[in-house]
Write a protein that holds these residues in place. Structure first.
Motif, PDB file in Angstrom:
ATOM      1  N   LEU A  35      40.069  23.662  88.724  1.00 14.44           N
ATOM      2  CA  LEU A  35      38.909  24.687  87.699  1.00 14.44           C
ATOM      3  C   LEU A  35      39.010  25.203  85.829  1.00 14.44           C
ATOM      4  O   LEU A  35      38.176  24.850  85.099  1.00 14.44           O
ATOM      5  CB  LEU A  35      39.494  26.177  88.288  1.00 14.44           C
ATOM      6  CG  LEU A  35      38.247  26.579  89.106  1.00 14.44           C
ATOM      7  CD1 LEU A  35      39.120  27.692  90.056  1.00 14.44           C
ATOM      8  CD2 LEU A  35      37.491  25.993  89.901  1.00 14.44           C
ATOM      9  N   THR A  36      40.175  24.726  85.488  1.00 11.40           N
ATOM     10  CA  THR A  36      40.727  25.005  84.140  1.00 11.40           C
ATOM     11  C   THR A  36      40.351  23.977  83.571  1.00 11.40           C
ATOM     12  O   THR A  36      38.873  24.070  82.472  1.00 11.40           O
ATOM     13  CB  THR A  36      41.881  24.902  83.425  1.00 11.40           C
ATOM     14  OG1 THR A  36      42.851  26.547  84.142  1.00 11.40           O
ATOM     15  CG2 THR A  36      42.453  25.554  82.225  1.00 11.40           C
ATOM     16  N   LEU A  37      40.255  22.320  83.613  1.00 13.42           N
ATOM     17  CA  LEU A  37      40.034  21.529  83.262  1.00 13.42           C
ATOM     18  C   LEU A  37      38.567  21.464  83.506  1.00 13.42           C
ATOM     19  O   LEU A  37      38.571  20.416  82.806  1.00 13.42           O
ATOM     20  CB  LEU A  37      40.608  20.011  84.181  1.00 13.42           C
ATOM     21  CG  LEU A  37      42.823  20.364  84.183  1.00 13.42           C
ATOM     22  CD1 LEU A  37      43.058  18.845  84.883  1.00 13.42           C
ATOM     23  CD2 LEU A  37      42.492  20.183  82.686  1.00 13.42           C
ATOM     24  N   ALA A  38      38.127  21.483  84.206  1.00 11.11           N
ATOM     25  CA  ALA A  38      36.937  21.171  84.880  1.00 11.11           C
ATOM     26  C   ALA A  38      35.718  22.350  83.027  1.00 11.11           C
ATOM     27  O   ALA A  38      34.779  22.250  82.568  1.00 11.11           O
ATOM     28  CB  ALA A  38      36.014  22.150  85.293  1.00 11.11           C
ATOM     29  N   CYS A  39      36.304  23.851  83.344  1.00 11.54           N
ATOM     30  CA  CYS A  39      36.328  24.575  81.809  1.00 11.54           C
ATOM     31  C   CYS A  39      36.849  23.588  80.712  1.00 11.54           C
ATOM     32  O   CYS A  39      35.060  24.135  80.298  1.00 11.54           O
ATOM     33  CB  CYS A  39      36.539  26.147  82.123  1.00 11.54           C
ATOM     34  SG  CYS A  39      35.945  26.817  81.070  1.00 11.54           S
ATOM     35  N   ILE A  40      37.374  23.066  80.637  1.00 13.77           N
ATOM     36  CA  ILE A  40      37.656  22.864  79.255  1.00 13.77           C
ATOM     37  C   ILE A  40      36.372  20.820  79.214  1.00 13.77           C
ATOM     38  O   ILE A  40      36.259  20.740  78.035  1.00 13.77           O
ATOM     39  CB  ILE A  40      39.435  21.945  79.332  1.00 13.77           C
ATOM     40  CG1 ILE A  40      39.977  23.322  78.983  1.00 13.77           C
ATOM     41  CG2 ILE A  40      39.073  21.088  78.350  1.00 13.77           C
ATOM     42  CD1 ILE A  40      41.299  23.179  79.240  1.00 13.77           C
ATOM     43  N   GLU A  41      36.481  20.595  80.232  1.00 16.54           N
ATOM     44  CA  GLU A  41      35.691  19.385  80.167  1.00 16.54           C
ATOM     45  C   GLU A  41      34.165  19.791  80.071  1.00 16.54           C
ATOM     46  O   GLU A  41      33.712  19.510  78.897  1.00 16.54           O
ATOM     47  CB  GLU A  41      35.931  18.313  81.207  1.00 16.54           C
ATOM     48  CG  GLU A  41      34.613  17.130  81.384  1.00 16.54           C
ATOM     49  CD  GLU A  41      33.397  17.625  81.452  1.00 16.54           C
ATOM     50  OE1 GLU A  41      32.936  16.595  81.477  1.00 16.54           O
ATOM     51  OE2 GLU A  41      33.081  17.960  82.056  1.00 16.54           O
ATOM     52  N   ARG A  42      33.675  20.951  81.076  1.00 19.07           N
ATOM     53  CA  ARG A  42      32.214  21.580  80.123  1.00 19.07           C
ATOM     54  C   ARG A  42      32.174  22.009  78.537  1.00 19.07           C
ATOM     55  O   ARG A  42      30.809  21.354  77.996  1.00 19.07           O
ATOM     56  CB  ARG A  42      31.901  22.399  80.741  1.00 19.07           C
ATOM     57  CG  ARG A  42      31.186  22.122  82.013  1.00 19.07           C
ATOM     58  CD  ARG A  42      30.966  23.457  83.178  1.00 19.07           C
ATOM     59  NE  ARG A  42      32.155  24.171  83.008  1.00 19.07           N
ATOM     60  CZ  ARG A  42      32.928  24.698  84.622  1.00 19.07           C
ATOM     61  NH1 ARG A  42      32.959  23.650  84.793  1.00 19.07           N
ATOM     62  NH2 ARG A  42      33.333  25.676  84.219  1.00 19.07           N
ATOM     63  N   GLN A  43      33.135  22.341  78.366  1.00 20.25           N
ATOM     64  CA  GLN A  43      33.277  23.285  76.519  1.00 20.25           C
ATOM     65  C   GLN A  43      33.176  21.752  75.492  1.00 20.25           C
ATOM     66  O   GLN A  43      32.730  21.740  74.987  1.00 20.25           O
ATOM     67  CB  GLN A  43      34.490  23.914  76.697  1.00 20.25           C
ATOM     68  CG  GLN A  43      33.895  25.624  77.470  1.00 20.25           C
ATOM     69  CD  GLN A  43      35.688  26.384  76.971  1.00 20.25           C
ATOM     70  OE1 GLN A  43      36.308  26.187  76.417  1.00 20.25           O
ATOM     71  NE2 GLN A  43      35.355  27.553  77.242  1.00 20.25           N
ATOM     72  N   THR A  44      33.679  20.839  76.046  1.00 22.18           N
ATOM     73  CA  THR A  44      34.079  20.272  75.176  1.00 22.18           C
ATOM     74  C   THR A  44      33.343  18.762  74.981  1.00 22.18           C
ATOM     75  O   THR A  44      32.218  18.841  73.982  1.00 22.18           O
ATOM     76  CB  THR A  44      35.065  18.846  76.143  1.00 22.18           C
ATOM     77  OG1 THR A  44      36.486  19.559  75.637  1.00 22.18           O
ATOM     78  CG2 THR A  44      35.567  17.962  74.457  1.00 22.18           C
ATOM     79  N   ARG A  45      31.935  18.642  76.662  1.00 23.58           N
ATOM     80  CA  ARG A  45      30.638  18.069  76.124  1.00 23.58           C
ATOM     81  C   ARG A  45      30.136  18.755  75.364  1.00 23.58           C
ATOM     82  O   ARG A  45      29.280  18.346  74.483  1.00 23.58           O
ATOM     83  CB  ARG A  45      30.496  18.029  78.318  1.00 23.58           C
ATOM     84  CG  ARG A  45      29.399  17.217  78.346  1.00 23.58           C
ATOM     85  CD  ARG A  45      28.856  17.442  79.087  1.00 23.58           C
ATOM     86  NE  ARG A  45      29.510  16.449  80.226  1.00 23.58           N
ATOM     87  CZ  ARG A  45      29.841  16.924  81.217  1.00 23.58           C
ATOM     88  NH1 ARG A  45      28.684  17.506  81.730  1.00 23.58           N
ATOM     89  NH2 ARG A  45      30.256  16.247  81.938  1.00 23.58           N
ATOM     90  N   THR A  46      29.978  20.324  75.946  1.00 27.06           N
ATOM     91  CA  THR A  46      29.394  21.144  74.592  1.00 27.06           C
ATOM     92  C   THR A  46      29.851  20.838  73.167  1.00 27.06           C
ATOM     93  O   THR A  46      28.946  20.181  72.610  1.00 27.06           O
ATOM     94  CB  THR A  46      29.510  22.266  75.444  1.00 27.06           C
ATOM     95  OG1 THR A  46      29.319  22.477  76.594  1.00 27.06           O
ATOM     96  CG2 THR A  46      28.242  23.345  74.053  1.00 27.06           C
ATOM     97  N   VAL A  47      30.457  20.657  72.959  1.00 31.60           N
ATOM     98  CA  VAL A  47      30.613  20.628  71.503  1.00 31.60           C
ATOM     99  C   VAL A  47      31.074  19.271  71.031  1.00 31.60           C
ATOM    100  O   VAL A  47      29.682  18.935  69.779  1.00 31.60           O
ATOM    101  CB  VAL A  47      32.000  20.891  71.284  1.00 31.60           C
ATOM    102  CG1 VAL A  47      32.831  20.389  70.110  1.00 31.60           C
ATOM    103  CG2 VAL A  47      32.605  22.252  71.738  1.00 31.60           C
TER     104      VAL A  47
END
Length: 105
Positions: A35-47
């Protein structure tokens, strides 16, 4: 003999329960990590989503700046050549001398 079989079965059962408990805890840690990695991936993609467009814009600007710099270098060389030629002419020497006097005076 019967007591030994029951004791060994109980030991096996306890070991299996312990292993099951450890596997269950490890599964929970893996789930949280996923879950943490999925959240980080979403935030990274947004940035980073607009990054290619920004990079291309910068590349175009850099290219235009380099072209402008090249043209200014050519212009500077031409001005230097003209000033070099003017130094050898009598009127050019007088003009350069007057310009220097105006700056210093």
């Amino acid at each position: 003999m019967f007591k030994w079989v029951i004791a060994i079965d109980l030991i096996f059962a306890l070991v299996n329960f312990y292993l099951a408990w450890k596997i269950w805890k490890f599964r929970r840690v893996l789930a949280k990590t996923a879950l943490t990695l999925a959240c980080i991936e979403r935030q990274t993609r947004t940035v980073l989503y607009p990054a290619p467009r920004v990079i291309l814009t910068g590349k175009r600007g850099t290219h235009a700046l380099r072209e402008r710099y090249r043209s200014l270098q050519i212009y500077l060389q031409q001005v230097q050549q003209i000033l070099t030629i003017l130094q050898f002419l009598p009127i050019g020497q007088r003009w350069i001398w007057q310009q220097r006097q105006r700056k210093s005076g």
